[in-house]
Design an enzyme around this catalytic site. Structure first.
Site, PDB file in Angstrom:
ATOM      1  CB  VAL A  45      34.469  -5.289  -2.768  1.00  0.00           C
ATOM      2  CG1 VAL A  45      35.090  -4.673  -4.014  1.00  0.00           C
ATOM      3  CG2 VAL A  45      33.451  -6.345  -3.122  1.00  0.00           C
ATOM      4  CE  LYS A  46      43.050  -2.620   0.505  1.00  0.00           C
ATOM      5  NZ  LYS A  46      42.585  -1.986   1.718  1.00  0.00           N
ATOM      6  CB  SER A  47      35.264  -0.796  -3.428  1.00  0.00           C
ATOM      7  OG  SER A  47      34.630  -0.108  -2.369  1.00  0.00           O
TER       8      SER A  47
END
Ligand SMILES: Cc1ncc(COP(=O)(O)O)c(C=O)c1O
Length: 304
Positions: free
Chosen positions: A152-154
């Site tokens: 996840v590109k959080s």
């Protein structure tokens, strides 16, 4: 220096110095949000569709409904590039959970904040050879896929930040992290590739990597160049004894790794395979079919 640079915030253009969100935003309080880093080369927003798919998938995973459709988000990106008249830029798209109370529960955050920052940036187009950097193996393991996964590109980047601090302290450029099992995962903000006996290898999703858009394009470039390419588990031994090692990322593009800890990689850096992939990448980035043109009329921004 940044005269005339505007930031898009929730549908408005705000001067860079005045661009801000609430201190109650959970993006700030808890790293609760998602983002993308995108490049524009010669007026073409490189692999914009791929970035949009990843952004919306990241948001889906953390149950964050983005209040713009994908098309509206694309238009917003185009609008701010036009506003700032940028043809070669780095674009940062951020969607935060929005302002809530001081508890971690996102339920009370009523409205996500969307902002888009654009900056002009030098690119592969101005350098004929990849840069060479030195890295270390971090003592921090990559967060596993059942933790704060980098799939996840959080906004939660503390795992990378700690590894970067370690690299700074050791006076090297970057750090490569291993996964929980001890296989090579990725660097702080880029993916890892090794070259051995002419074939190219890169860690698979099992190592908790962010599936980089640049990584994806490089895998296809290898295929186009007739190079064997495998996604698989890679041991630290294979990394240290590779003929060539290189990293890929939207911001760093393709950089060659000359040294890991005190070990020199291969015979010389950049090696011949890295060089040829770099050259092919350089040719690809500003091809019209590789992205979305920001300044063509057919993509005119439709303001509401
Ligand atoms: C953790 C991590 N891995 C890999 C990458 C490379 O991904 P991309 O090529 O999509 O920029 C990034 C980019 O920011 C990243 O943050």
């Amino acid at each position: 220096m940044h005269d005339q640079n505007y930031v898009y915030i929730n549908g408005k253009f705000v001067e860079r110095e005045k661009a801000s969100v609430s201190v109650f935003d959970h993006g700030l309080l808890y790293g609760d949000g998602v983002f993308e880093g995108i490049r524009e080369y010669s007026g073409i927003i490189f692999q914009l569709k791929e970035h949009m798919v990843r952004l919306y998938n990241s948001a889906k995973y953390i149950r964050l409904p983005i209040p713009l459709s994908m098309e509206e988000m694309e238009q917003a990106i185009i609008s701010v590039l036009r506003k700032n008249n940028l043809k070669d830029a780095y674009i940062r798209v951020v969607v935060t959970r929005g302002a809530g109370d001081l508890g971690v529960d996102p339920k009370l955050c009523n409205r996500p904040n969307i902002f888009i920052i654009t900056e002009s940036m030098e690119s592969v187009l101005s350098l004929s050879e990849p840069k060479v950097i030195s890295v270390m193996i971090s003592s921090y393991r990559r967060d596993s896929t059942d933790a704060t996964s980098h799939e996840v590109k959080s906004l939660n980047y503390l795992n990378s930040v700690l590894a970067k601090i370690e690299a700074n302290e050791m006076e090297v450029n970057d750090a490569i992290m291993l996964d929980r099992r001890g296989f090579v995962s990725e660097a702080t903000v880029s993916n890892v590739f090794i070259v051995k006996d002419g074939s190219v290898h890169t860690p698979s999703g099992a190592s908790g990597i962010l599936r980089g858009i640049t990584r994806g394009r490089v895998i296809r470039l290898c295929e186009e160049l007739g190079l064997e390419i495998k996604e698989r588990d890679i041991t630290p031994y294979e990394l240290f004894t590779a003929d060539e090692v290189f990293l890929t990322g939207t911001k760093s593009e393709i950089v060659s790794v000359g040294k890991i800890n005190s070990v020199v990689i291969g015979k010389s850096s950049p090696g011949p395979v890295t060089r040829s992939i770099y050259r092919a990448f350089r040719k690809a980035v500003s091809r019209r079919e590789e992205g979305v043109p920001a300044f063509e009329e057919s993509y005119a921004y439709r303001s509401k």
